[in-house]
Scaffold this motif. Structure first.
Motif, short mmCIF file in Angstrom:
data_model
loop_
_atom_site.label_atom_id
_atom_site.label_comp_id
_atom_site.label_asym_id
_atom_site.label_seq_id
_atom_site.Cartn_x
_atom_site.Cartn_y
_atom_site.Cartn_z
N ASP A 18 0.85 -1.18 0.00
CA ASP A 18 0.00 0.00 0.00
C ASP A 18 0.89 1.24 0.00
OD1 ASP A 18 0.91 0.43 2.63
OD2 ASP A 18 -0.87 -0.50 3.52
N ALA A 19 0.28 2.41 -0.04
CA ALA A 19 1.03 3.66 -0.17
C ALA A 19 2.01 3.87 0.99
CB ALA A 19 0.06 4.83 -0.26
N GLU A 20 1.57 3.55 2.20
CA GLU A 20 2.42 3.74 3.37
C GLU A 20 3.64 2.83 3.33
OE1 GLU A 20 2.14 3.60 8.27
OE2 GLU A 20 0.34 3.37 7.04
N GLU A 21 3.44 1.59 2.92
CA GLU A 21 4.56 0.64 2.83
C GLU A 21 5.57 1.08 1.77
OE1 GLU A 21 2.69 -3.67 4.09
OE2 GLU A 21 2.15 -2.84 2.13
N ILE A 22 5.09 1.61 0.67
CA ILE A 22 5.99 2.09 -0.37
C ILE A 22 6.85 3.24 0.16
CG2 ILE A 22 6.08 3.30 -2.60
CD1 ILE A 22 3.63 1.66 -3.42
N ASN A 23 6.21 4.17 0.86
CA ASN A 23 6.96 5.31 1.40
C ASN A 23 7.96 4.88 2.46
OD1 ASN A 23 5.83 7.35 -0.15
ND2 ASN A 23 4.13 7.67 1.25
N THR A 24 7.58 3.89 3.26
CA THR A 24 8.47 3.41 4.32
C THR A 24 9.66 2.66 3.74
OG1 THR A 24 6.59 3.17 5.83
CG2 THR A 24 8.60 1.99 6.40
N THR A 25 9.42 1.91 2.68
CA THR A 25 10.46 1.05 2.11
C THR A 25 11.46 1.82 1.28
OG1 THR A 25 8.92 -0.81 2.07
CG2 THR A 25 10.87 -0.98 0.67
N PHE A 26 10.96 2.69 0.40
CA PHE A 26 11.86 3.33 -0.57
C PHE A 26 12.30 4.70 -0.07
CE2 PHE A 26 9.42 0.21 -2.95
CZ PHE A 26 10.46 -0.55 -3.43
N THR A 27 13.29 4.65 0.79
CA THR A 27 13.88 5.85 1.36
C THR A 27 14.99 6.36 0.46
OG1 THR A 27 15.52 4.54 2.56
CG2 THR A 27 13.41 4.96 3.67
N SER A 28 15.53 7.52 0.80
CA SER A 28 16.67 8.07 0.05
C SER A 28 17.85 7.11 0.10
CB SER A 28 17.08 9.43 0.64
OG SER A 28 16.04 10.36 0.51
N ASN A 29 18.04 6.43 1.21
CA ASN A 29 19.14 5.47 1.32
C ASN A 29 19.01 4.32 0.33
OD1 ASN A 29 20.42 6.86 3.38
ND2 ASN A 29 19.34 5.76 5.01
#
Length: 437
Positions: free
Chosen positions: A52-63
């Motif tokens: 979901d949208a939250e998981e995508i944001n949590t997973t794909f960080t700048s790092n």
């Protein structure tokens, strides 16, 4: 590679935190052949699809983006595999509305920009397929892309790709991605019409005749065009009267609504049905922008009755298990009462007046729903009571008002209004709705 694909891989992945999961998988990529990497990335992309949208944001960080950059620069991650991974991350970000600043804050952003610039500056031997891939990676990841850069270097190439009229599955997917990337451009970008208008019209008109686009591709084409209305006011006539936006949106929504099992909750949906739910949500955003940008134009026509019927049906079907969809279309109907007195007859004929009165009988209503339902009714009356010197319009409005009051009487609206009289927040009801014609 064998270790990744063995039977314990799923359990092993579940034990890794969301923040570290893709870093670990990326590390496994560096010791694989190109074909082995392709297989792992396919597995990764399948997992991204169900996030979901939250998981995508949590997973794909700048790092994580920086890690992809390092692996690519050190030739540990093959270029085509990098593109495949980034395109799918971007595709899921945009289609699920989960954009963040992580790509913007990474070093990978400047690398992609540099690669696009280098490819566009080639006078000979330009690889347009590679350029389209790069532009898609950039537009679907960047939260604040450079206006001049994307208008000059991305939009023309992506629309050229989207002009493909092939119906095979691979090409349809490529067109879908290109149009999704284009639709992610800001409405504040004042693109010259020669950069896009003829192409986007051809894409829309060809689909209307041949149905060659996916759900998401067709919605994305419209969304891109609707956003241009902010600066290109002459587009309104083209959108309303030539391309028939309201009619087409109603047709798409009607078909999408049939394909969703509304008795299921979001977590119970299969992947294909989830895509259709996402498409319904995106159409709501497109139409919200359309009504906002065209509110001052007197271009209402008969196409809107079918659209209103679709909104009403979606509200009824989505009320229990898809509250986000319910609220989006509920408030779209309400906003229509604020646009013009020209559309009140269509709201009546489309069943919206009946629906909002019925909504007040629902158990356990929230204040916002009660307030909006009451204001929907009062707004319709207020619009029809506006002064007009045209006798024909006066007679027309009086006939519509009589029909509305008949519905209110049949539904016992006065009793409903009475039940809210002790609440000062609803004192506006008596002043307008119960006035005599």
């Amino acid at each position: 590679m064998e270790k990744f694909c063995d039977n314990s891989s799923e359990d092993r992945i579940q034990e890794i935190s969301v923040d570290n999961r893709f870093v670990k998988l990326l590390n496994e990529l560096k010791s694989c052949t190109e074909m082995e990497q392709q297989h792992i990335i396919e597995e990764m992309n399948e997992y991204i699809t169900v996030m979901d949208a939250e998981e995508i944001n949590t997973t794909f960080t700048s790092n994580v983006y920086n890690k992809i950059k390092q692996l690519t620069e050190k030739n540990k991650l093959f270029s085509e595999n990098t593109i495949a991974l980034l395109k799918h991350i971007g595709f899921c970000r945009v289609s699920k509305n989960s954009l963040s600043n992580s790509f913007n804050n990474s070093f990978l952003r400047n690398v992609i920009l540099g690669m696009i610039t280098k490819e566009t500056m080639k006078k000979e031997g330009r690889n347009e397929k590679h350029l389209v891939d790069l532009c898609e990676c950039y537009l679907m990841q960047d939260k604040d892309p450079n206006e001049t850069f994307i208008l000059d270097n991305c939009i023309p190439f992506l629309l050229k790709c989207a002009l493909s009229k092939e119906k095979n599955q691979i090409q349809r997917k490529e067109v879908e991605i290109a149009l999704l990337a284009v639709s992610n451009t800001s409405e504040y970008y004042n693109a010259e019409e020669e950069l896009y208008l003829e192409e986007i019209k051809e894409i829309i008109l060809h689909h209307q005749e041949h149905s060659n686009l996916t759900w998401l591709a067709y919605q994305s084409a419209w969304y891109f065009l609707i956003k241009r209305l902010r600066f290109e006011r002459n587009l309104v006539i083209i959108v309303v009267s030539e391309l028939h936006f309201a009619r087409e949106a109603a047709k798409e929504l009607e078909e999408l609504t049939k394909r969703v099992n509304w008795n299921k909750k979001d977590l119970e949906r299969k992947e294909e049905e989830s895509k259709e739910v996402d498409a319904i949500k995106r159409w709501a955003t497109t139409m919200s922008d359309y009504f906002r940008l065209t509110a001052q134009f007197k271009l209402w026509n008969g196409d809107y009755i079918g659209l209103i019927r679709c909104f009403v049906e979606l509200c009824r079907k989505a009320r229990e298990n898809e509250r986000e969809i319910f609220e989006k279309y509920f408030y779209l109907l309400y906003k229509m009462t604020q646009l013009s007195d020209e559309n009140i007859g269509d709201l009546l004929d489309g069943g919206a007046v009946n629906y909002f009165v019925e909504e007040l009988y629902q158990p356990s209503l929230k204040y916002e729903i009660i307030n909006t339902s009451l204001r929907f009714v009062t707004n319709t009356i207020r619009q029809l009571k506006k002064y007009t010197a045209n006798e024909e319009d006066k007679m027309k409005n009086k006939a519509i008002k009589m029909k509305i009051y008949e519905i209110l009487e049949e539904e016992g609206f006065e009793d409903i209004a009475t039940s809210f009289r002790n609440n000062q927040r609803f004192d506006f009801v008596d002043k307008i709705v119960l006035m005599k014609l």
